[in-house]
Design an enzyme around this catalytic site. Structure first.
Site, mmCIF file in Angstrom:
data_model
loop_
_atom_site.group_PDB
_atom_site.id
_atom_site.type_symbol
_atom_site.label_atom_id
_atom_site.label_comp_id
_atom_site.label_asym_id
_atom_site.label_seq_id
_atom_site.Cartn_x
_atom_site.Cartn_y
_atom_site.Cartn_z
ATOM 1 N N LYS A 30 40.393 26.825 48.324
ATOM 2 C CA LYS A 30 41.229 28.037 48.288
ATOM 3 C C LYS A 30 41.939 28.162 46.941
ATOM 4 C CE LYS A 30 43.278 31.558 50.055
ATOM 5 N NZ LYS A 30 42.451 32.719 50.289
ATOM 6 N N LYS A 77 43.988 34.151 54.848
ATOM 7 C CA LYS A 77 44.758 35.137 55.622
ATOM 8 C C LYS A 77 43.854 36.047 56.476
ATOM 9 C CE LYS A 77 44.372 39.210 53.102
ATOM 10 N NZ LYS A 77 43.343 38.753 52.221
ATOM 11 N N LYS A 89 35.957 37.710 54.779
ATOM 12 C CA LYS A 89 36.332 38.987 55.427
ATOM 13 C C LYS A 89 35.260 39.395 56.443
ATOM 14 C CE LYS A 89 38.777 40.456 51.314
ATOM 15 N NZ LYS A 89 40.033 39.815 51.700
ATOM 16 N N GLY A 133 45.280 41.027 48.091
ATOM 17 C CA GLY A 133 46.111 40.740 46.927
ATOM 18 C C GLY A 133 46.587 41.980 46.182
ATOM 19 N N ASN A 134 45.727 43.006 46.055
ATOM 20 C CA ASN A 134 46.098 44.181 45.254
ATOM 21 C C ASN A 134 47.197 45.023 45.913
ATOM 22 O OD1 ASN A 134 44.266 45.091 47.252
ATOM 23 N ND2 ASN A 134 43.813 46.900 46.039
HETATM 24 N N1 LIG Z 1 29.286 42.428 49.005
HETATM 25 C C1 LIG Z 1 30.480 42.809 48.570
HETATM 26 N N2 LIG Z 1 30.977 44.032 48.909
HETATM 27 C C2 LIG Z 1 32.179 44.438 48.485
HETATM 28 N N3 LIG Z 1 33.016 43.670 47.701
HETATM 29 C C3 LIG Z 1 32.579 42.438 47.355
HETATM 30 C C4 LIG Z 1 31.311 41.962 47.772
HETATM 31 N N4 LIG Z 1 31.157 40.696 47.274
HETATM 32 C C5 LIG Z 1 32.275 40.415 46.586
HETATM 33 N N5 LIG Z 1 33.155 41.454 46.630
HETATM 34 C C6 LIG Z 1 34.468 41.428 45.979
HETATM 35 O O1 LIG Z 1 35.377 40.903 46.931
HETATM 36 C C7 LIG Z 1 36.671 41.447 46.647
HETATM 37 C C8 LIG Z 1 37.603 41.176 47.823
HETATM 38 O O2 LIG Z 1 37.950 39.823 47.843
HETATM 39 P P1 LIG Z 1 39.383 39.298 47.330
HETATM 40 O O3 LIG Z 1 39.743 39.965 46.047
HETATM 41 O O4 LIG Z 1 39.319 37.818 47.375
HETATM 42 O O5 LIG Z 1 40.264 39.823 48.528
HETATM 43 P P2 LIG Z 1 41.795 40.208 48.774
HETATM 44 O O6 LIG Z 1 41.849 41.707 48.674
HETATM 45 O O7 LIG Z 1 42.046 39.731 50.164
HETATM 46 O O8 LIG Z 1 42.660 39.535 47.756
HETATM 47 C C9 LIG Z 1 36.345 42.889 46.374
HETATM 48 O O9 LIG Z 1 37.382 43.534 45.661
HETATM 49 C C10 LIG Z 1 35.040 42.787 45.553
HETATM 50 O O10 LIG Z 1 35.327 42.726 44.179
HETATM 51 N N1 LIG Z 2 46.371 32.862 52.041
HETATM 52 C C1 LIG Z 2 45.506 33.754 51.506
HETATM 53 O O1 LIG Z 2 44.389 33.978 52.026
HETATM 54 O O2 LIG Z 2 45.935 34.371 50.345
HETATM 55 P P1 LIG Z 2 45.114 35.359 49.395
HETATM 56 O O3 LIG Z 2 44.538 36.425 50.285
HETATM 57 O O4 LIG Z 2 46.136 35.898 48.435
HETATM 58 O O5 LIG Z 2 44.048 34.531 48.748
#
Ligand SMILES: Nc1ncnc2c1ncn2[C@@H]1O[C@H](COP(=O)(O)OP(=O)(O)O)[C@@H](O)[C@H]1O
Ligand SMILES: NC(=O)OP(=O)(O)O
Length: 320
Positions: free
Chosen positions: A129, A213, A275, A12-13
């Site tokens: 989700k 994703k 992930k 997302g970032n």
């Molecule tokens: N064990 C862990 N190690 C690292 N990050 C973690 C852990 N558990 C939770 N996180 C969080 O998960 C986040 C990533 O998930 P998310 O923000 O949903 O992913 P995306 O980057 O795909 O949008 C990291 O930025 C961190 O804040």
């Molecule tokens: N589809 C999906 O996984 O989107 P985000 O990573 O933005 O949650």
């Protein structure tokens, strides 16, 4: 020698950090694209995938706001397709600009991607989700009552609408995607986890869901025979005891070690857990393959073995 092929899943970032305007998202993608060009300059073929949680939720809200007989609201699968087109278009512009800055000539295209799911997937009766904006608990409960939509608390950040998230079974466009990348083109695909569809005798039908994703990117990496899957997110590494004084980063980790950490509950469901599960799934397919989980800033160093969390069957193989 044949170029190495990697699937890069953008978190997302990489697209949106707070500001949901088109201009802000395009600016974020320009920064992302500059970092991805490092891979291309090194002779690596890339397939880019990305999330769509915030975007598809906002598109759905826009549909509801405009609902009328003359301008009917589109269903969630169609909103998913819209999000692929929108982000893919921004990413094509951003990649072209970044390539030009480095004097590299390559074509970039987005493939609208349909991902087949199982109609009987348990996820359809348990929405998990999160999509769209954050709400207070009060607001979320009020909207849930008014609209019948489901809401859940999202990792301490607020309440969000949740929708079913079935697992990807296959990717309808994988051969086209592979053919484009094998010809040296840069491909953007399985955006937002792909458009969820079911296949019946009557043909293909979209379903109301949003696929994760990371799982969809893993499936694509398998189907195109990628050398590595790179999952980019907001942290440089996966950690055990995340956010605790005893926090420790994982660097070179085997599938067995990571499974033990999952069992011990180190990874949050809905953020890091999918992930690491996707990472294991890909690394499991072949001892020569690895999955890297890291930040955009560290992506290239991670491929060269000097950063990030690298998941493999027995120990990280050399890719770059
Ligand atoms: N064990 C862990 N190690 C690292 N990050 C973690 C852990 N558990 C939770 N996180 C969080 O998960 C986040 C990533 O998930 P998310 O923000 O949903 O992913 P995306 O980057 O795909 O949008 C990291 O930025 C961190 O804040
Ligand atoms: N589809 C999906 O996984 O989107 P985000 O990573 O933005 O949650």
């Amino acid at each position: 020698m044949k170029n190495k092929k990697v699937v890069i899943a953008l978190g997302g970032n990489a697209i949106q950090s707070g500001d949901a305007t088109a201009a802000a998202q395009q600016q974020a993608l320009e920064k992302t694209a500059r970092q991805l060009v490092d891979f291309i300059a090194q002779g690596i073929d890339i397939i880019i995938s990305h999330g769509n949680g915030p975007q598809v939720g906002n598109i759905l809200l826009q549909q509801a706001a405009a609902d009328s007989v003359k301008n009917p609201a589109m269903p969630l699968d169609t909103c998913g397709a819209m999000s692929q087109g929108m982000i893919g278009y921004w990413m094509q512009n951003a990649m072209e600009k970044a390539l030009k800055e480095r004097g590299i000539q390559k074509d970039v295209a987005t493939v609208v991607t349909r991902v087949v799911v199982d109609q009987k997937d348990q996820a359809f009766s348990n929405p998990t989700k999160p999509i769209g904006p954050f709400y207070s608990e009060e607001e979320a409960k009020r909207i849930a009552e008014e609209t019948g939509a489901s809401f859940k608390e999202d990792a301490g950040r607020g309440w969000r609408r949740v929708v079913p998230s079935p697992k990807p079974v296959s990717i309808k466009e994988h051969a086209v995607i592979n053919s484009l990348v094998e010809q040296g083109h840069i491909v953007i695909s399985v955006g937002g986890g792909g458009i969820p569809v079911i296949e019946t005798e009557a043909g293909v039908t979209g379903v109301e869901a949003v696929i994760d994703k990371d799982f969809a990117s893993e499936k694509l990496a398998e189907l195109v025979g990628a050398d590595a899957l790179i999952i980019l997110t907001a942290v440089d590494n996966v950690y055990i005891d995340f956010n605790k004084p005893t926090q420790k980063k994982l660097e070179d980790v085997t599938i067995d070690e990571l499974n033990a950490y999952i069992e011990a509950g180190h990874f949050a469901a809905g953020s890091m857990l999918p992930k690491v599960e996707a990472a294991i799934q890909f690394a499991k397919t072949n001892p020569e393959r690895k999955t890297i989980i890291t930040s955009l800033d560290q992506a290239f160093n991670a491929l060269n073995g000097t950063a990030g969390t690298v998941v493999s069957m027995h120990g990280a193989p050399v890719i770059a």
